[in-house]
Design an enzyme around this catalytic site. Structure first.
Site, PDB file in Angstrom:
ATOM      1  N   SER A 115     -37.642 -18.151 -28.683  1.00 28.70           N
ATOM      2  CA  SER A 115     -37.491 -19.552 -28.291  1.00 28.70           C
ATOM      3  C   SER A 115     -38.316 -20.455 -29.213  1.00 28.70           C
ATOM      4  CB  SER A 115     -37.865 -19.706 -26.818  1.00 28.70           C
ATOM      5  OG  SER A 115     -37.405 -20.941 -26.323  1.00 28.70           O
ATOM      6  N   ASP A 143     -27.359 -17.951 -22.212  1.00 25.57           N
ATOM      7  CA  ASP A 143     -28.670 -18.598 -22.305  1.00 25.57           C
ATOM      8  C   ASP A 143     -28.584 -19.983 -21.677  1.00 25.57           C
ATOM      9  OD1 ASP A 143     -30.975 -20.080 -23.319  1.00 25.57           O
ATOM     10  OD2 ASP A 143     -31.259 -18.359 -24.634  1.00 25.57           O
ATOM     11  N   HIS A 202     -32.083 -16.436 -21.179  1.00 21.36           N
ATOM     12  CA  HIS A 202     -33.211 -16.785 -22.036  1.00 21.36           C
ATOM     13  C   HIS A 202     -34.479 -15.992 -21.710  1.00 21.36           C
ATOM     14  CE1 HIS A 202     -34.757 -19.632 -25.010  1.00 21.36           C
ATOM     15  NE2 HIS A 202     -35.847 -19.817 -24.286  1.00 21.36           N
TER      16      HIS A 202
END
Lengths: 276, 276
Positions: free
Chosen positions: A146, A222, A254
């Site tokens: 991320s 996600d 995610h």
């Protein structure tokens, strides 16, 4: 440097250490996994940069990296995601301030005094780790999740020759065009977008690319995909004819359940580059 | 149907057959590899569509597919790339007419009489093969190279439910915007670009995508990459959150040396979908 903990782990040692950072002007904590081989000789080093809200601890305990790093004979370092402490500026939002350093050197107030995560990851921490532990500075690779995927990609492209390979899980790929980025780049670097370009993986890919192999994984489910903008990096990589593998993994979101599902692939990918 | 040749090959049979095609109104030739398992029961079928200038023969002799298809227990069919014969319209250019059918049904003269490659691959040839050989029509996948990659992608997306998986080597991804495409789509389908959309993998990906796994390989040194436009499909796949793997393979060009280097990966990829 202080030893906060050291635990036997897959035949090696999972340690947690802290030290007074000059560039961040505060005490910083990091995790380091050293495989058994490090008792005999310096081993390659894989950087794992974490995402928003994380400390050094999340990936260290949840990603499941140590099993595969031990098998590959590779050290893995888990830095924190920002400066920390009472004297360090912060924001009520989860995505700005402490836990959200974005791997850059802030130039704007109130952030400039402590937020120097680029220099910390690029210079200060590798120097410390090279001095204190049996790691081989000539064999480094980098990954992240991320915001940490953003950090891995921008550091890999911004420091040519430093990393042999780069990978990322669900990276923020185009922060200058995303709500995960515009706010932070404005706050830390100011509104002049010219200064943002070297902290945007898509823009860096268009400009220069990476001299080595890349591996990108993002889940098709996600929940933050519209903020990550995987299509921007996919387009830029293919347009540059960048060697690399771009995967959209069916059904994954995610979370760290996604990271742990594919960490073995990523460590094998880096091991191939690091053991050449 | 005539048997032109049958050779023992990796425990199975590599055959070449011809038949009078109704949709192409000419005699058509194809190659078919049947693994040993086909002597006992119907086996899954992988379509391999070839590129510009190829016949049924190029991939059959140069891709090295049979070794891995035998291991996986999968049949592979190698159709021709266009109608053939003296009465079939042609062009002096290598990329139009015979050897360049583009896997569509031509509507324009002088092509409309014979150039019905979409119907041939989608309907007539599978019906024939299903009748004459021990293949399981319920388990089909498709791949191809260059113009054949274009064919594989557009047939896979254009026939939902038909193919369990799709892959491509160096595919033409966006013919409506490429010099490998604009000329041919104009010649075969006429200048109205509305009719081109269902023969453009990037436009189809933007519109609908593919309900299954995808694998795309293109070489970073592909001499035709500017015509293939891998970045267009990469962007569209990631934007749709299409499950899939998009690889840029370092150093490889457009040749069959590239295809043969990765055919094992592609057959393993399809085998996983076909044996579920």
């Amino acid at each position: 440097m202080k030893i906060l903990s050291e635990n036997a782990c897959f035949g090696g040692v999972q340690g947690v250490y802290s030290h007074a950072s000059q560039v961040c002007d505060c005490e910083m904590t990091f995790g380091l996994f050293l495989p058994q081989e490090a008792q005999q000789q310096p081993v390659p080093l894989l950087w794992y940069l974490s995402g928003l809200t994380c400390t050094h601890e999340n990936a260290m305990t949840k990603a499941g990296a140590q099993a595969w790093a031990a098998e590959a004979g590779i050290a893995v370092i888990f830095p924190d995601t920002s400066p920390r402490g009472e004297g360090v500026a912060d924001d009520a939002a989860y995505d700005l301030g402490q836990g959200a350093g974005f791997y850059l050197n802030a130039t704007q107030e109130p952030w400039a005094a402590h937020y120097a995560m680029w220099d910390y990851i690029a210079d200060e921490l590798p120097e410390l780790v090279g001095k204190e532990f049996a790691v081989d500075a000539g064999r480094q690779s980098i990954t992240g999740h991320s915001m940490g995927g953003h950090g891995a990609l921008t550091l890999a492209m911004g420091l040519p020759g430093r990393f042999r390979s780069v990978s990322a899980f669900s990276p923020i790929t185009h922060p200058s065009q995303s709500e995960w980025g515009k706010k932070q780049l404005t706050a830390y670097l100011g509104p002049d977008q010219a200064g943002w370009a070297r902290h945007d993986a898509t823009l860096m890919m268009r400009e220069s690319g990476f001299d080595g192999p890349m591996l990108i994984d993002t889940g098709t489910k996600d929940q933050f995909a519209d903020l990550l903008m995987p299509e921007a990096l996919a387009e830029a990589m293919a347009a540059r004819r960048q060697q690399g593998v771009f995967r959209m993994q069916p059904g994954y979101d995610h979370s760290y359940f996604f990271v742990s599902s594919f960490i073995a692939d990523h460590i094998a990918f880096h091991a191939e580059a690091l053991h050449q």
